[in-house]
Design a protein around this motif. Structure first.
Motif, short mmCIF file in Angstrom:
data_model
loop_
_atom_site.label_atom_id
_atom_site.label_comp_id
_atom_site.label_asym_id
_atom_site.label_seq_id
_atom_site.Cartn_x
_atom_site.Cartn_y
_atom_site.Cartn_z
N VAL A 93 0.85 -1.20 0.00
CA VAL A 93 0.00 0.00 0.00
C VAL A 93 0.88 1.25 0.00
CG1 VAL A 93 -1.86 1.23 1.16
CG2 VAL A 93 -1.73 -1.27 1.34
N CYS A 94 0.69 2.11 -0.99
CA CYS A 94 1.47 3.35 -1.10
C CYS A 94 0.86 4.42 -0.21
CB CYS A 94 1.50 3.85 -2.54
SG CYS A 94 2.11 2.62 -3.69
N ILE A 95 1.63 4.86 0.75
CA ILE A 95 1.13 5.82 1.74
C ILE A 95 1.91 7.12 1.59
CG2 ILE A 95 1.12 6.29 4.23
CD1 ILE A 95 -0.89 4.19 3.65
N SER A 96 1.21 8.22 1.41
CA SER A 96 1.90 9.50 1.37
C SER A 96 1.41 10.38 2.50
CB SER A 96 1.69 10.18 0.02
OG SER A 96 0.32 10.35 -0.23
N LYS A 97 2.22 11.35 2.83
CA LYS A 97 1.86 12.28 3.91
C LYS A 97 1.30 13.53 3.26
CE LYS A 97 5.63 15.16 5.90
NZ LYS A 97 5.98 15.91 4.74
N LEU A 148 -1.78 -1.16 -3.89
CA LEU A 148 -2.86 -0.18 -3.82
C LEU A 148 -2.29 1.20 -3.57
CD1 LEU A 148 -4.06 -2.88 -1.96
CD2 LEU A 148 -6.09 -1.56 -2.51
N CYS A 149 -2.84 2.19 -4.25
CA CYS A 149 -2.49 3.56 -3.91
C CYS A 149 -3.79 4.36 -3.85
CB CYS A 149 -1.50 4.15 -4.91
SG CYS A 149 -2.11 4.21 -6.56
N GLY A 150 -3.69 5.61 -3.46
CA GLY A 150 -4.87 6.46 -3.39
C GLY A 150 -5.20 7.01 -4.77
N LYS A 151 -6.41 7.51 -4.91
CA LYS A 151 -6.83 8.14 -6.17
C LYS A 151 -5.93 9.33 -6.49
CE LYS A 151 -10.60 11.30 -7.20
NZ LYS A 151 -11.99 11.65 -6.87
N GLU A 152 -5.62 10.12 -5.47
CA GLU A 152 -4.66 11.21 -5.65
C GLU A 152 -4.21 11.71 -4.29
OE1 GLU A 152 -7.12 13.95 -7.97
OE2 GLU A 152 -7.42 15.20 -6.22
N THR A 153 -3.09 12.46 -4.28
CA THR A 153 -2.67 13.11 -3.05
C THR A 153 -3.42 14.43 -2.97
OG1 THR A 153 -0.80 13.91 -4.37
CG2 THR A 153 -0.37 12.11 -2.86
N ILE A 154 -3.77 14.86 -1.74
CA ILE A 154 -4.57 16.08 -1.66
C ILE A 154 -3.72 17.35 -1.72
CG2 ILE A 154 -6.48 14.92 -0.47
CD1 ILE A 154 -5.51 16.32 2.10
N THR A 196 3.41 -1.37 3.87
CA THR A 196 3.22 -0.02 3.31
C THR A 196 4.54 0.47 2.76
OG1 THR A 196 3.76 1.21 5.32
CG2 THR A 196 1.46 0.49 5.06
N ILE A 197 4.46 1.38 1.81
CA ILE A 197 5.67 2.01 1.28
C ILE A 197 5.46 3.51 1.14
CG2 ILE A 197 5.05 1.57 -1.15
CD1 ILE A 197 8.19 1.12 -1.52
N THR A 198 6.47 4.25 1.54
CA THR A 198 6.41 5.71 1.49
C THR A 198 7.72 6.23 0.95
OG1 THR A 198 5.02 5.72 3.46
CG2 THR A 198 6.11 7.80 2.92
N VAL A 199 7.65 7.15 0.00
CA VAL A 199 8.86 7.84 -0.42
C VAL A 199 8.89 9.16 0.34
CG1 VAL A 199 10.09 8.93 -2.33
CG2 VAL A 199 8.80 6.80 -2.72
N GLY A 200 9.84 9.31 1.23
CA GLY A 200 9.88 10.52 2.03
C GLY A 200 10.95 10.45 3.08
N HIS A 240 -0.68 17.42 -4.09
CA HIS A 240 -0.31 17.52 -5.51
C HIS A 240 -1.50 17.32 -6.44
CE1 HIS A 240 3.88 17.93 -4.66
NE2 HIS A 240 3.80 16.91 -3.84
N ASN A 241 -2.51 16.57 -5.99
CA ASN A 241 -3.68 16.29 -6.83
C ASN A 241 -3.28 15.76 -8.20
OD1 ASN A 241 -4.54 19.35 -5.47
ND2 ASN A 241 -5.68 17.52 -4.92
N GLY A 242 -2.30 14.84 -8.22
CA GLY A 242 -1.80 14.40 -9.51
C GLY A 242 -2.60 13.27 -10.13
N SER A 243 -2.88 12.24 -9.34
CA SER A 243 -3.55 11.05 -9.89
C SER A 243 -2.66 10.39 -10.94
CB SER A 243 -4.88 11.47 -10.53
OG SER A 243 -5.90 10.59 -10.20
N VAL A 244 -1.37 10.39 -10.71
CA VAL A 244 -0.41 9.95 -11.71
C VAL A 244 0.42 8.76 -11.25
CG1 VAL A 244 1.64 10.63 -13.01
CG2 VAL A 244 -0.25 12.23 -12.76
N VAL A 245 0.82 8.75 -9.99
CA VAL A 245 1.78 7.75 -9.50
C VAL A 245 1.31 6.32 -9.78
CG1 VAL A 245 2.86 6.77 -7.42
CG2 VAL A 245 2.86 9.25 -7.78
N GLY A 246 0.04 6.02 -9.53
CA GLY A 246 -0.48 4.65 -9.70
C GLY A 246 -0.31 4.15 -11.13
#
Ligand SMILES: Cc1cc2nc3c(=O)[nH]c(=O)nc-3n(C[C@H](O)[C@H](O)[C@H](O)COP(=O)(O)OP(=O)(O)OC[C@H]3O[C@@H](n4cnc5c(N)ncnc54)[C@H](O)[C@@H]3O)c2cc1C
Ligand SMILES: Nc1ncnc2c1ncn2[C@@H]1O[C@H](COP(=O)(O)O)[C@@H](O)[C@H]1O
Lengths: 248, 309
Positions: A7-11, A115-121, A62-66, A123-129
């Motif tokens: 699961v891709c987790i971003s902050k 699994l990743c989220g629909k987008e980060t709130i 979970t995996i986070t780049v940060g 960057h609002n990219g919807s690209v990483v997935g």
């Protein structure tokens, strides 16, 4: 059939944060900002992965780049129920870079479902997935509102024009998670205690290329005053929408 | 500057969001080749919107991984230095894969024209804008639906059939559940939206919301608690954790205007707030406001629209 979930987790800044910039409008001003797990990653992607693990057996990583400032949100994900966590120790600046760094770990781990989220709130990219799917040569279900695993395949519903499409995809699969997939879980005391000792593996980043960079941020122009119209004369509002705003 | 536009289509006709992507590229000063997959009527409308040529892939493809393969091959064939697609449900699945295949930096959901290698987009859920530089020679861009118009004055485009190895399908579509039986425009594509919140007190009161929407030719939306409580279907939920919309007109009745709600609607061109509480935060984000009871104001507004003719 036990499953390996990643699961891709971003902050992300808390949804009520004041948005401001520093250093000549090139950096987000994190001063006084509370960081949370990106809601799509937490409420939908992580919780659905846990439910599927409960159903089929397996592990949720979970995996986070940060950088180290991500550790509190990673611990929160562990408290909600993930088994272990990977943090790729790099400053995320671009989707291509983030996807590249995640792909490297994902290949090594051999996951069935990412699994990743629909987008980060922020960057609002919807690209990483989508990038991740291409890099892993996996199938991709975008904007999924439900996810099940049956007969060695992923069954999902996803947002489409005018409704929901039912789709079936082969494993390994990358899924971008939208509302509807699961209900938010509040971590309990036992989860929070257990999270302290679960493995959080910090790895050094490999080489990933950046496709883009932000040169400057800008705040939107201040909204003009709201024009108030009396509740007794809605026809005046209709006139203004037609003649002044020109939207009717 | 050569641009390849991926233009999704429905029943042989380009979607509005797809045509917006073509017109966007044209406005940026590019020579535009469109690529369209599946059944096609004539040029599907791509020529009028600004494309000089349509590369037509006659195979029906539903796996966006396959679509990305043919789009990437078309970009190479057209000698395109950038690819544009709409930031809708299809574009979001296709464009990131194309970016990886072409080794191109990608800028999603842009709101400004591409100038050199820089382009503007909204970030922080519409609370700020970023100027993004693309660092690679090739670029992939997706356009925010309803942010750019569709030009309609171009000549018909030449249609050439195009074939490329799409590989095997790993995703198949097995069914469809329409969100509305009435055939109203889906929310992300809607030009007018009438939305209501907890101020409406209960699902039985939505008649006045639907009547106003009908009079305006608008789509209905709602705040998060309303969909959480099951008063309205989930797909109507707009905001930070729901759908982000960008209509020309957004009318909000009985919604307080919490920051998470505004995040999904603050890019609307014109906002009207209707609320009994003159201190409701929505009035700070709105262009027009009526302080009043939605139960009285909505029917009056519907009558005023109808009498406008
Ligand atoms: C992480 C997070 C994410 C969230 N995401 C979203 C999201 O995506 N979308 C979203 O909408 N919310 C979201 N929320 C919830 C948000 O904070 C608000 O709680 C929610 O938007 C409030 O909904 P509401 O305005 O309908 O209800 P309320 O806040 O209860 O407001 C009702 C309003 O109706 C007015 N009113 C009452 N009676 C009448 C009447 N007769 N006529 C006219 N006006 C009347 C009241 O004055 C009040 O302003 C999120 C919250 C969090 C914490
Ligand atoms: N730095 C990151 N670390 C881990 N996952 C990320 C990161 N950035 C984005 N993601 C994942 O990718 C999804 C889409 O992000 P984005 O393309 O930035 O909107 C997020 O919801 C996360 O699941």
């Amino acid at each position: 059939m036990t499953m390996k979930f990643l699961v891709c987790i971003s902050k992300a800044p808390d949804t009520t944060s004041r948005i401001a910039f520093t250093e000549g409008d090139t950096q987000f001003d994190a001063n006084g900002v509370q960081f949370i797990v990106n809601p799509y990653d937490e409420w939908y992607a992580l919780v659905r992965a846990l439910e599927l693990k409960e159903q089929h057996g397996g592990t949720v990583t979970t995996i986070t780049v940060g950088q180290a400032d991500c550790d509190p949100v990673i611990r929160k994900a562990l408290a909600i129920g993930a088994d272990d966590a990977i943090r790729v120790d790099a400053n995320p600046t671009d989707a291509m870079q983030v996807a590249g760094l995640i792909a490297e770990q994902a290949k090594a781990g051999g996951y069935d479902v990412v699994l990743c989220g629909k987008e980060t709130i922020d960057h609002n990219g919807s690209v990483v997935g989508g990038m991740l799917a291409e890099m892993l040569d996996a199938s991709f279900i975008s904007l999924a509102t439900s996810l099940d695993l049956e007969g060695g395949k992923a069954q999902a519903k996803r947002e489409a024009s005018g409704g929901l499409e039912r789709v079936e995809a082969t494993l390994p699969v990358v899924v971008s998670s939208a509302k509807g997939m699961a209900e938010q879980r509040i971590p309990n005391m036992r989860g929070i205690m257990a999270a302290r000792t679960k493995p959080l593996n910090v790895v050094t980043p490999g080489g990933a290329t950046e496709g883009t960079g932000v040169s400057k941020f800008e705040l939107p122009p201040a909204k003009g005053d709201c024009k108030l119209i009396s509740a007794d004369t809605p026809e005046e509002l209709v006139r203004l929408l037609r003649e002044e705003a020109k939207v009717l | 500057m050569n641009c390849l536009a991926f233009v999704p289509s429905k029943n042989g006709q380009a979607t509005k969001a797809g045509l917006e992507a073509v017109s966007y590229a044209k406005q940026c000063g590019a020579a535009v080749t469109a690529v369209m997959v599946g059944a096609l009527n004539g040029d599907g409308g791509a020529g009028a919107a600004g494309a000089t040529k349509v590369l037509h892939v006659s195979e029906e493809l539903h796996d966006e991984g396959q679509i990305a393969k043919v789009v990437s091959a078309a970009a190479e064939a057209a000698g395109a230095d950038w690819v544009v697609a709409p930031h809708d449900h299809v574009g979001r699945a296709v464009a990131p894969r194309v970016a990886v295949r072409l080794g191109a930096g990608m800028v999603p959901g842009v709101t400004g024209l591409l100038e050199g290698s820089t382009v503007k987009r909204n970030v922080f859920s519409g609370k700020a804008m970023a100027h993004v530089d693309v660092k690679t020679a090739k670029k992939v861009i997706t356009t925010t639906p309803n942010a750019f118009g569709v030009a309609g004055d171009g000549a018909a485009a030449a249609v050439e059939s195009f074939a490329a190895d799409a590989g095997e399908a790993r995703l198949s579509v097995t069914g469809f559940e329409p969100s509305s039986a009435d055939g109203s425009v889906p929310l992300p594509e809607a030009v007018r939206v009438v939305s209501a919140g907890r101020g409406l007190k209960g699902p039985e009161n939505w008649g006045i919301v639907e009547e106003l929407a009908q009079a305006l030719g608008a789509t209905t939306a709602c705040s998060r608690p309303v969909s959480d409580m099951g008063w309205r279907p989930h797909h109507e939920h707009v905001g930070q954790t729901g759908i982000t919309i960008r209509p020309d007109l957004y009318i909000a009745a009985g919604i307080s205007g919490a920051i998470q709600h505004l995040a999904g609607v603050n890019q609307s061109k014109v906002i009207v707030a209707i609320n009994t509480d003159p201190e409701a935060p929505f009035f700070k984000a709105a262009d027009y406001g009526i302080v009043g009871d939605a139960f009285e104001v909505l029917p009056k507004l519907t009558a005023a629209i109808k009498s406008m003719g």
